[in-house]
Each structure stands twice: as structure tokens, then as C-alpha cells.
Design an enzyme around this catalytic site. Structure first.
Site, PDB file in Angstrom:
ATOM      1  N   ARG A 117      76.976  30.146   7.922  1.00  0.00           N
ATOM      2  CA  ARG A 117      77.002  29.230   6.784  1.00  0.00           C
ATOM      3  C   ARG A 117      76.746  30.072   5.528  1.00  0.00           C
ATOM      4  O   ARG A 117      75.883  30.945   5.525  1.00  0.00           O
ATOM      5  CB  ARG A 117      75.913  28.167   6.934  1.00  0.00           C
ATOM      6  CG  ARG A 117      75.934  27.503   8.288  1.00  0.00           C
ATOM      7  CD  ARG A 117      75.116  26.261   8.303  1.00  0.00           C
ATOM      8  NE  ARG A 117      75.893  25.199   7.720  1.00  0.00           N
ATOM      9  CZ  ARG A 117      76.811  24.474   8.382  1.00  0.00           C
ATOM     10  NH1 ARG A 117      77.036  24.698   9.655  1.00  0.00           N
ATOM     11  NH2 ARG A 117      77.486  23.537   7.785  1.00  0.00           N
ATOM     12  N   TYR A 142      63.023  39.866  -0.190  1.00  0.00           N
ATOM     13  CA  TYR A 142      63.336  39.189  -1.449  1.00  0.00           C
ATOM     14  C   TYR A 142      64.203  40.099  -2.302  1.00  0.00           C
ATOM     15  O   TYR A 142      63.878  41.265  -2.492  1.00  0.00           O
ATOM     16  CB  TYR A 142      62.045  38.857  -2.219  1.00  0.00           C
ATOM     17  CG  TYR A 142      61.864  37.367  -2.364  1.00  0.00           C
ATOM     18  CD1 TYR A 142      62.829  36.601  -3.014  1.00  0.00           C
ATOM     19  CD2 TYR A 142      60.754  36.723  -1.840  1.00  0.00           C
ATOM     20  CE1 TYR A 142      62.697  35.234  -3.117  1.00  0.00           C
ATOM     21  CE2 TYR A 142      60.604  35.345  -1.951  1.00  0.00           C
ATOM     22  CZ  TYR A 142      61.590  34.609  -2.596  1.00  0.00           C
ATOM     23  OH  TYR A 142      61.457  33.260  -2.706  1.00  0.00           O
ATOM     24  N   LYS A 182      83.836  27.945   8.027  1.00  0.00           N
ATOM     25  CA  LYS A 182      84.827  27.025   8.606  1.00  0.00           C
ATOM     26  C   LYS A 182      85.895  27.872   9.310  1.00  0.00           C
ATOM     27  O   LYS A 182      85.569  28.554  10.268  1.00  0.00           O
ATOM     28  CB  LYS A 182      85.374  26.108   7.509  1.00  0.00           C
ATOM     29  CG  LYS A 182      84.259  25.224   6.893  1.00  0.00           C
ATOM     30  CD  LYS A 182      84.795  24.253   5.873  1.00  0.00           C
ATOM     31  CE  LYS A 182      83.734  23.285   5.402  1.00  0.00           C
ATOM     32  NZ  LYS A 182      82.917  23.764   4.280  1.00  0.00           N
ATOM     33  N   GLU A 238      65.864  39.043  -5.542  1.00  0.00           N
ATOM     34  CA  GLU A 238      66.339  38.346  -6.758  1.00  0.00           C
ATOM     35  C   GLU A 238      67.057  39.331  -7.677  1.00  0.00           C
ATOM     36  O   GLU A 238      66.563  40.434  -7.922  1.00  0.00           O
ATOM     37  CB  GLU A 238      65.156  37.719  -7.493  1.00  0.00           C
ATOM     38  CG  GLU A 238      64.689  36.453  -6.804  1.00  0.00           C
ATOM     39  CD  GLU A 238      63.564  35.763  -7.547  1.00  0.00           C
ATOM     40  OE1 GLU A 238      63.188  36.213  -8.651  1.00  0.00           O
ATOM     41  OE2 GLU A 238      63.057  34.771  -7.006  1.00  0.00           O
ATOM     42  N   ASP A 255      89.040  25.365  -4.492  1.00  0.00           N
ATOM     43  CA  ASP A 255      88.007  25.358  -3.446  1.00  0.00           C
ATOM     44  C   ASP A 255      88.751  25.486  -2.121  1.00  0.00           C
ATOM     45  O   ASP A 255      89.330  24.526  -1.627  1.00  0.00           O
ATOM     46  CB  ASP A 255      87.226  24.028  -3.523  1.00  0.00           C
ATOM     47  CG  ASP A 255      86.160  23.929  -2.443  1.00  0.00           C
ATOM     48  OD1 ASP A 255      86.169  24.759  -1.511  1.00  0.00           O
ATOM     49  OD2 ASP A 255      85.330  23.005  -2.517  1.00  0.00           O
ATOM     50  N   THR A 288      83.430  28.278   1.362  1.00  0.00           N
ATOM     51  CA  THR A 288      82.362  28.482   2.327  1.00  0.00           C
ATOM     52  C   THR A 288      82.840  29.557   3.292  1.00  0.00           C
ATOM     53  O   THR A 288      84.022  29.911   3.319  1.00  0.00           O
ATOM     54  CB  THR A 288      82.049  27.194   3.114  1.00  0.00           C
ATOM     55  OG1 THR A 288      83.273  26.652   3.612  1.00  0.00           O
ATOM     56  CG2 THR A 288      81.357  26.167   2.238  1.00  0.00           C
TER      57      THR A 288
HETATM   58  N1  DSN Z   1      80.918  19.144   5.318  1.00  0.00           N
HETATM   59  C1  DSN Z   1      82.143  19.739   4.918  1.00  0.00           C
HETATM   60  C2  DSN Z   1      83.280  19.208   5.702  1.00  0.00           C
HETATM   61  O1  DSN Z   1      83.045  18.734   6.797  1.00  0.00           O
HETATM   62  O2  DSN Z   1      84.415  19.245   5.262  1.00  0.00           O
HETATM   63  C3  DSN Z   1      82.350  19.598   3.491  1.00  0.00           C
HETATM   64  O3  DSN Z   1      81.170  19.850   2.812  1.00  0.00           O
END
Ligand code: DSN
Length: 391
Positions: A231, A46, A225, A48, A196, A222
Site C-alpha cells: 500500500r 524517522y 493495485k 522528515e 489518477d 497507488t
Molecule cells: N478503495 C479503492 C478501490 O477499491 O478502488 C479506491 O480508493
């Protein structure tokens, strides 16, 4: 693993992933090192708070993990710690974006975001997302003719509506974004510019897509990707007199989250180091080459590709073609039966609903990680064409 049920499911998913051709634009395959960090004892801790300012004891090691992730994130995108701050704790993209809203906006404030049906994201203010329930979305989209962002229209909406924040970024828009134009529009109406870059972060890191950092106030992404990490998410904030980054840190913790997932932070740090290599630079360039080869091959075979092509890893295909083709759901189902995984997706000005839209979205990040090149894209396009042809 002693739990045979879960072990069996993990093996089944591993086998599924190995067998399928994966064209989900938001997925990728992480390295063994990323998996090792994710599966490490760091998950037990933990933490925090932030490095040096925690609410639990025993944080000397995880402080170093978080500091390393922060340093690597800034280094990867060539940012000076004097000019940019990064928060590595948001658990994924949606909580990262929500943290920015909570930090910088008052309830009800106007946010200009790309509408979902033109390629935006739920958290860019869509009404089913908390971002659309507590704040007011002013949507923008693409030109009906070119299917490319209509910057003059975006500017006139911004000047009329005077949003507090403008979000540039997408989940289903294949083209380069003119970040500078967005900056000019944000300045003209006094808005914060948030980018974003979730889909394209790996391409930006590898120099295969223009960087938004010279233009944005806030950049969220994120990490799983094109960036090819676990993730997770990063929130970058420019350090200036507004000190927005302090508000963002407070919104992430204690505003919205408790303890960060330190195993995830470590895995992000690993991925960031991998993304700084020359091999990753080559990878990012190949992702775009593959997407362009796949888009061209599909167009040559008679398919309508939204905006006529792609500048990134992502392709949006109109499979309905005004009734001459098949619906997006049937297309996705047929392809899955043939071992190709995609997602059904709306296209701009779609005449069909979201459950069975007119399009499918394809991305080349995952298959490029598996070593695929342009010639493989040609073969893949032929297979896709055969599966999708109306009987
Ligand atoms: N799930 C993501 C995507 O496939 O683009 C976006 O949150």
C-alpha cells in the site's frame, strides 16, 4: 511472533486469502520480497524531509532507499528526470490526491472530476471527501447509452465551468481513456490535467494500457493495485516553468504529512523493480485477457456488463437488471458465501442507493497473480452465474 493473539489473526487472514477467489479490483498479492521490505528495520527510522535535506540525523541509508525508489519509478514509466519529478512519500492514494489539491489550488477552486456514481473516486471532489468540502467539484460522467466517457459533453462542461484542474481517472470505469482528448479539453479551458492512474498503473507499466504521461501535468497512483506493490502512492509532476513539483513536495511534507514510512518506500522500490521485468509485462497482458474472457463469459451467460466489456482489469456487472436480478449487496454476500470475494458497486445512472446498489465490481489482477488463465475465467463465470441466479 510472541503475541499469540495477533499471530493467530495473521494466520487466519493468510488462510482466508489462500482459500478465497479474490476479484476485488483494487487488491493484489505482493511478493515475499515486498513483504520482507515492509517488515524490515526501516520502519524504525524517522526521515522528515527529502533525501539530503532531512530534519533528523541518521538518514544516510534511508536517503539511498528513497533515491532508489525515485529512480525506479521514473525508469519504469520511461520518464527522464529532466522532465518529470516523482514524490514517493504520500502514504496512500487519498493523501496523494489531497496533496495535489493543497499544492496547486486555492480554497474553493473548481475541480472537474468523474462523479463517484459513474466510476470516479471520492477524492475526485465528492462532497463527503475533504476534496469536495474545500474545493468545488464540477462532475462529469459517462453517456447513458454507451456507458462510455462522453468527451463532447466533458468538453462543453469544461468550457462553461473553466475548472482550475481536471482529473482523469477512475475506480470503476472499465474502458480505455482517451488521454489526448483530455489534454485538448484541459488546454481549451486552461486547466491543469491530473491523471489518477491508481487502478491501471501496473497495466501502464506492463504496456497493456495506454500511458497517460505524454499528456498529463500530474499523475498520481497507488502502488498496491495492478502495480502489485505494498500500500502506498506516487505523485509524478512534469517539470516545466510552473515548477508544480516543488509545490507538491511542500504539500506532502510539511503540508500534510510528517515522516515518510521508509519500510513502505523500500517495498515500493522492490515492487517497481519487479514491474520492470518481462514476466510482469506478460502478467499485465494476461490480467486484461482474463478480464475480457470473464466479461465475455458473463455476457454470454446473460449478464449485463457495463459498456459491454472491458479494456482493463475491471468489470462492472449490472446484477439488478431492472428487477430481473438481485441487488448488489445480496450478490456480494452470496458470492462471499461461495468463496468469491467482490465488492458491491453502483452502476452509471443507478436507480438504487449506495448501500445496496445495482452492481458488483470484479477485477482480475489478484487471480492473475495466482496464475489463472482464460479457461479459469470461463469456469469462474459459470460459478458466478450459478450463485447469482435469482431463485
Ligand atoms: N478503495 C479503492 C478501490 O477499491 O478502488 C479506491 O480508493
Amino acid at each position: 511472533m510472541k503475541d499469540s493473539q495477533v499471530s493467530k489473526l495473521i494466520k487466519a487472514e493468510k488462510a482466508r486469502q489462500k482459500k478465497a477467489t479474490n476479484l476485488i479490483a483494487s487488491e493484489n498479492y505482493v511478493s515475499k520480497d515486498v513483504l520482507e521490505a515492509l517488515g524490515s528495520e526501516l520502519t524504525n527510522k524517522y526521515a522528515e524531509g527529502y533525501p539530503g535535506k532531512r530534519y533528523y540525523g541518521g538518514n544516510s541509508v534511508v536517503d539511498k532507499v528513497e533515491e532508489l525508489a525515485i529512480k525506479r519509478a521514473l525508469d519504469l514509466f520511461k520518464l527522464s528526470p529532466d522532465e518529470w519529478h516523482v514524490n514517493t512519500q504520500a502514504l496512500s492514494g487519498s493523501p496523494a490526491n489531497l496533496s495535489v489539491y493543497v499544492a496547486l489550488l486555492e480554497k474553493g477552486d473548481k475541480v472537474m472530476g468523474m462523479s463517484l456514481d459513474h466510476g470516479g473516486h471520492l477524492t475526485h471532489g465528492h462532497k463527503v471527501s475533504a476534496t469536495g468540502k474545500f474545493w468545488t467539484q464540477v462532475p462529469y460522467g459517462v453517456s447513458k447509452v454507451s456507458e462510455i466517457l462522453d468527451y463532447d459533453e466533458i468538453e462543453s462542461i469544461a468550457l462553461r465551468e473553466k475548472p482550475k484542474m481536471i482529473i482523469a481517472g477512475f475506480t470503476a470505469y472499465p474502458r480505455e481513456i482517451d488521454w489526448n482528448r483530455f489534454r485538448e479539453i484541459a488546454d481549451a479551458c486552461g486547466a491543469i490535467l491530473m491523471v489518477d492512474m491508481s487502478h491501471i498503473a501496473g497495466l501502464v507499466a506492463g504496456g497493456a494500457y495506454p500511458s497517460p504521461f505524454p499528456f498529463a501535468d500530474i499523475v498520481t497512483t497507488t502502488t498496491h493495485k495492478t502495480l502489485r506493490g505494498p500500500r502506498g502512492a506516487l505523485i509524478f509532476a512534469k517539470k516545466d516553468v510552473r515548477a508544480l513539483y516543488k509545490k507538491i513536495d511542500r504539500a506532502v511534507f510539511p503540508g500534510l504529512q510528517g515522516g515518510p514510512h521508509m519500510n513502505q518506500t523500500a517495498a515500493i522500490a522492490v515492487a517497481l523493480k519487479e514491474a520492470a521485468t518481462s514476466a510482469f509485462k506478460k502478467y499485465a497482458a494476461q490480467v486484461v485477457k482474463n478480464a475480457q474472457a470473464l466479461a465475455k463469459a458473463l455476457v454470454d451467460l446473460g449478464w449485463r456488463v457495463i459498456s459491454g466489456g472491458t479494456d482493463s482489469h475491471l468489470i462492472l456487472v449490472d446484477v439488478w437488471m431492472d428487477g430481473k436480478g438481485i441487488g448488489g449487496k445480496e450478490a456480494s454476500d452470496r458470492l462471499e458465501a461461495a468463496g468469491i470475494i467482490v465488492n458491491k458497486n453502483g452502476i452509471p445512472y443507478d436507480t438504487r442507493g449506495p448501500v445496496d446498489p445495482s452492481g458488483i465490481r470484479l477485477g482480475t489482477a489478484g487471480e492473475t497473480t495466482r496464475g489463472k488463465k482464460e479457461k479459469d475465467m470461463l469456469a469462474l463465470a459459470k460459478k458466478i452465474d450459478k450463485v447469482l441466479r435469482k431463485a
